[in-house]
Scaffold this motif. Structure first.
Motif, mmCIF file in Angstrom:
data_model
loop_
_atom_site.group_PDB
_atom_site.id
_atom_site.type_symbol
_atom_site.label_atom_id
_atom_site.label_comp_id
_atom_site.label_asym_id
_atom_site.label_seq_id
_atom_site.Cartn_x
_atom_site.Cartn_y
_atom_site.Cartn_z
ATOM 1 N N GLN A 95 0.851 -1.175 0.000
ATOM 2 C CA GLN A 95 0.000 0.000 0.000
ATOM 3 C C GLN A 95 0.896 1.238 0.000
ATOM 4 N N ARG A 96 0.807 2.039 -1.065
ATOM 5 C CA ARG A 96 1.572 3.271 -1.156
ATOM 6 C C ARG A 96 0.620 4.458 -1.239
ATOM 7 N N GLU A 97 1.180 5.654 -1.299
ATOM 8 C CA GLU A 97 0.344 6.853 -1.377
ATOM 9 C C GLU A 97 -0.536 6.837 -2.613
ATOM 10 N N GLU A 98 0.007 6.334 -3.725
ATOM 11 C CA GLU A 98 -0.746 6.316 -4.976
ATOM 12 C C GLU A 98 -1.700 5.131 -5.085
ATOM 13 N N GLY A 99 -1.706 4.262 -4.078
ATOM 14 C CA GLY A 99 -2.584 3.092 -4.097
ATOM 15 C C GLY A 99 -1.796 1.812 -3.941
ATOM 16 N N ARG A 100 -2.458 0.687 -4.141
ATOM 17 C CA ARG A 100 -1.794 -0.603 -4.023
ATOM 18 C C ARG A 100 -0.965 -0.894 -5.264
ATOM 19 N N ILE A 101 0.257 -1.328 -5.032
ATOM 20 C CA ILE A 101 1.169 -1.678 -6.114
ATOM 21 C C ILE A 101 1.541 -3.150 -5.974
ATOM 22 N N ALA A 102 1.401 -3.900 -7.064
ATOM 23 C CA ALA A 102 1.760 -5.318 -7.082
ATOM 24 C C ALA A 102 3.060 -5.495 -7.860
ATOM 25 N N THR A 103 3.945 -6.313 -7.333
ATOM 26 C CA THR A 103 5.217 -6.610 -8.001
ATOM 27 C C THR A 103 5.406 -8.118 -8.042
ATOM 28 N N ALA A 104 5.443 -8.656 -9.249
ATOM 29 C CA ALA A 104 5.694 -10.081 -9.452
ATOM 30 C C ALA A 104 7.167 -10.267 -9.797
ATOM 31 N N LYS A 105 7.819 -11.191 -9.113
ATOM 32 C CA LYS A 105 9.250 -11.392 -9.292
ATOM 33 C C LYS A 105 9.555 -12.852 -9.601
ATOM 34 N N GLY A 106 10.582 -13.047 -10.427
ATOM 35 C CA GLY A 106 11.048 -14.399 -10.722
ATOM 36 C C GLY A 106 10.146 -15.151 -11.661
ATOM 37 N N ASN A 107 10.576 -15.293 -12.901
ATOM 38 C CA ASN A 107 9.808 -16.041 -13.909
ATOM 39 C C ASN A 107 8.362 -15.555 -13.994
ATOM 40 N N ALA A 108 8.186 -14.236 -13.957
ATOM 41 C CA ALA A 108 6.843 -13.662 -13.988
ATOM 42 C C ALA A 108 6.244 -13.791 -15.383
ATOM 43 N N LYS A 109 4.997 -14.232 -15.430
ATOM 44 C CA LYS A 109 4.301 -14.382 -16.709
ATOM 45 C C LYS A 109 2.849 -13.950 -16.522
ATOM 46 N N LEU A 110 2.438 -12.962 -17.308
ATOM 47 C CA LEU A 110 1.064 -12.475 -17.269
ATOM 48 C C LEU A 110 0.410 -12.775 -18.609
ATOM 49 N N LEU A 111 -0.732 -13.434 -18.589
ATOM 50 C CA LEU A 111 -1.416 -13.864 -19.801
ATOM 51 C C LEU A 111 -2.823 -13.290 -19.835
ATOM 52 N N ARG A 112 -3.206 -12.763 -21.006
ATOM 53 C CA ARG A 112 -4.572 -12.292 -21.215
ATOM 54 C C ARG A 112 -4.936 -12.596 -22.675
ATOM 55 N N GLY A 113 -5.673 -13.685 -22.872
ATOM 56 C CA GLY A 113 -5.983 -14.110 -24.240
ATOM 57 C C GLY A 113 -4.705 -14.443 -24.979
ATOM 58 N N GLU A 114 -4.503 -13.810 -26.152
ATOM 59 C CA GLU A 114 -3.295 -14.036 -26.938
ATOM 60 C C GLU A 114 -2.156 -13.114 -26.507
ATOM 61 N N GLU A 115 -2.427 -12.207 -25.591
ATOM 62 C CA GLU A 115 -1.392 -11.302 -25.109
ATOM 63 C C GLU A 115 -0.620 -11.937 -23.954
ATOM 64 N N ARG A 116 0.664 -11.611 -23.867
ATOM 65 C CA ARG A 116 1.473 -12.138 -22.771
ATOM 66 C C ARG A 116 2.617 -11.172 -22.464
ATOM 67 N N ILE A 117 3.031 -11.185 -21.214
ATOM 68 C CA ILE A 117 4.223 -10.454 -20.795
ATOM 69 C C ILE A 117 5.038 -11.395 -19.925
ATOM 70 N N VAL A 118 6.275 -11.642 -20.316
ATOM 71 C CA VAL A 118 7.188 -12.492 -19.558
ATOM 72 C C VAL A 118 8.385 -11.632 -19.168
ATOM 73 N N ALA A 119 8.770 -11.665 -17.891
ATOM 74 C CA ALA A 119 9.886 -10.838 -17.430
ATOM 75 C C ALA A 119 10.399 -11.374 -16.099
ATOM 76 N N ASP A 120 11.570 -10.889 -15.695
ATOM 77 C CA ASP A 120 12.087 -11.225 -14.370
ATOM 78 C C ASP A 120 11.313 -10.487 -13.285
ATOM 79 N N GLU A 121 10.791 -9.287 -13.635
ATOM 80 C CA GLU A 121 10.010 -8.510 -12.680
ATOM 81 C C GLU A 121 8.915 -7.750 -13.402
ATOM 82 N N LEU A 122 7.733 -7.737 -12.832
ATOM 83 C CA LEU A 122 6.577 -7.080 -13.438
ATOM 84 C C LEU A 122 5.826 -6.320 -12.352
ATOM 85 N N GLU A 123 5.651 -5.007 -12.563
ATOM 86 C CA GLU A 123 5.012 -4.158 -11.556
ATOM 87 C C GLU A 123 3.825 -3.425 -12.162
ATOM 88 N N TRP A 124 2.715 -3.339 -11.411
ATOM 89 C CA TRP A 124 1.551 -2.622 -11.915
ATOM 90 C C TRP A 124 0.668 -2.155 -10.756
#
Length: 273
Positions: A95-124
């Motif tokens: 929880q930060r001043e600007e709101g809740r921030i999520a950080t995925a670490k280590g072999n992070a993979k986000l999938l939405r339909g045919e879209e994908r993001i793969v990275a060592d770290e993903l923050e949103w």
């Protein structure tokens, strides 16, 4: 410290419940909770549910006031409203001043339909899947572009990439590499972009391939052009090479305009054989 062990535990805490007014439950096989500090540690089939979000992991720890929580070990998340699935080694929600921030670490993979993001770290920002920053060994495919870079980010219709070794405009079939890329998306197409630093851009058609290189490149969907500038700006097109301070490629006709000390080299017919 109080130790509670059970096959299933349910706690209406974690995250900023007061701010979000959402009921949050934490289920686990074992739970350690210290009421004097508000510290929680859960292990064994940890499951967190909030509205349409379900996140599972092997372990979890954090504070009962929702200021921070960490899940680790085979983390799997499903965000039903946004149609997103997430896997990673570790997920931290703060929880930060600007709101809740999520950080995925280590072999992070986000999938939405045919879209994908793969990275060592993903923050949103929590609840804003189109606003993100992916860092280190990023391989992303979206509705408008595909990119391999060391950093990729998006804020609404604006996107950027750093140390991009491969970037593709999916609608126009344009690829490029550059130190930095910034652009804007309109609908599911790239409206414009600017690339700087050792730029190499390519347009492939069924007839030929055109390659441009220079210090800076500007793509405009409205004009249908790629403009490359720099003292070492070059365009390679089949049997000819053109050098100039400014080179403009018209994507539809593949016509090239050269401005500022232009020079052209080409092969004679007998040299082509």
């Amino acid at each position: 410290m109080r130790k509670i062990i059970g096959a299933l535990l349910c706690l209406c805490l974690w995250t900023a419940v007061a701010a979000s007014q959402e009921t949050v439950t934490l289920n686990a096989e074992s739970l350690y909770y210290d009421p004097s500090t508000g510290q929680i540690k859960a292990s064994g089939s940890v499951v967190i549910r909030e509205a349409d979000v379900v996140i599972e992991a092997d372990e979890g720890e954090g504070r009962s006031d929702g200021s921070t929580f960490r899940l680790y070990g085979n983390v799997r998340g499903h965000f039903q409203k946004d149609g997103i699935d997430l896997v990673c080694d570790e997920l931290v929600v703060q929880q930060r001043e600007e709101g809740r921030i999520a950080t995925a670490k280590g072999n992070a993979k986000l999938l939405r339909g045919e879209e994908r993001i793969v990275a060592d770290e993903l923050e949103w920002p929590w609840g804003s899947p189109d606003n993100y920053v992916a860092r280190s060994n990023v391989d992303a495919v979206t509705s408008a572009y595909a990119v391999q870079a060391q950093e990729v980010g998006r804020r609404g219709g604006r996107f950027w990439a750093k140390d991009a070794k491969h970037f593709e405009d999916k609608a126009k079939g344009i690829t490029l590499s550059a130190r930095e890329i910034e652009g804007n998306i309109e609908g599911e197409e790239i409206k414009d972009l600017v690339a700087v630093g050792n730029v190499i851009a390519k347009q492939r058609t069924s007839q030929e391939e055109t390659t441009l290189s220079g210090n800076r490149a500007v793509y405009s969907k409205d004009r249908g052009t790629i403009t490359v500038t720099g003292k070492k700006a070059v365009v390679f097109q089949k049997d000819r090479t053109i050098r100039a301070d400014t080179l403009i490629l018209f994507l539809e006709s593949r016509r090239v305009e050269a401005h500022g000390s232009p020079q052209i080299e080409f092969l004679r017919e007998q040299e082509k054989k």
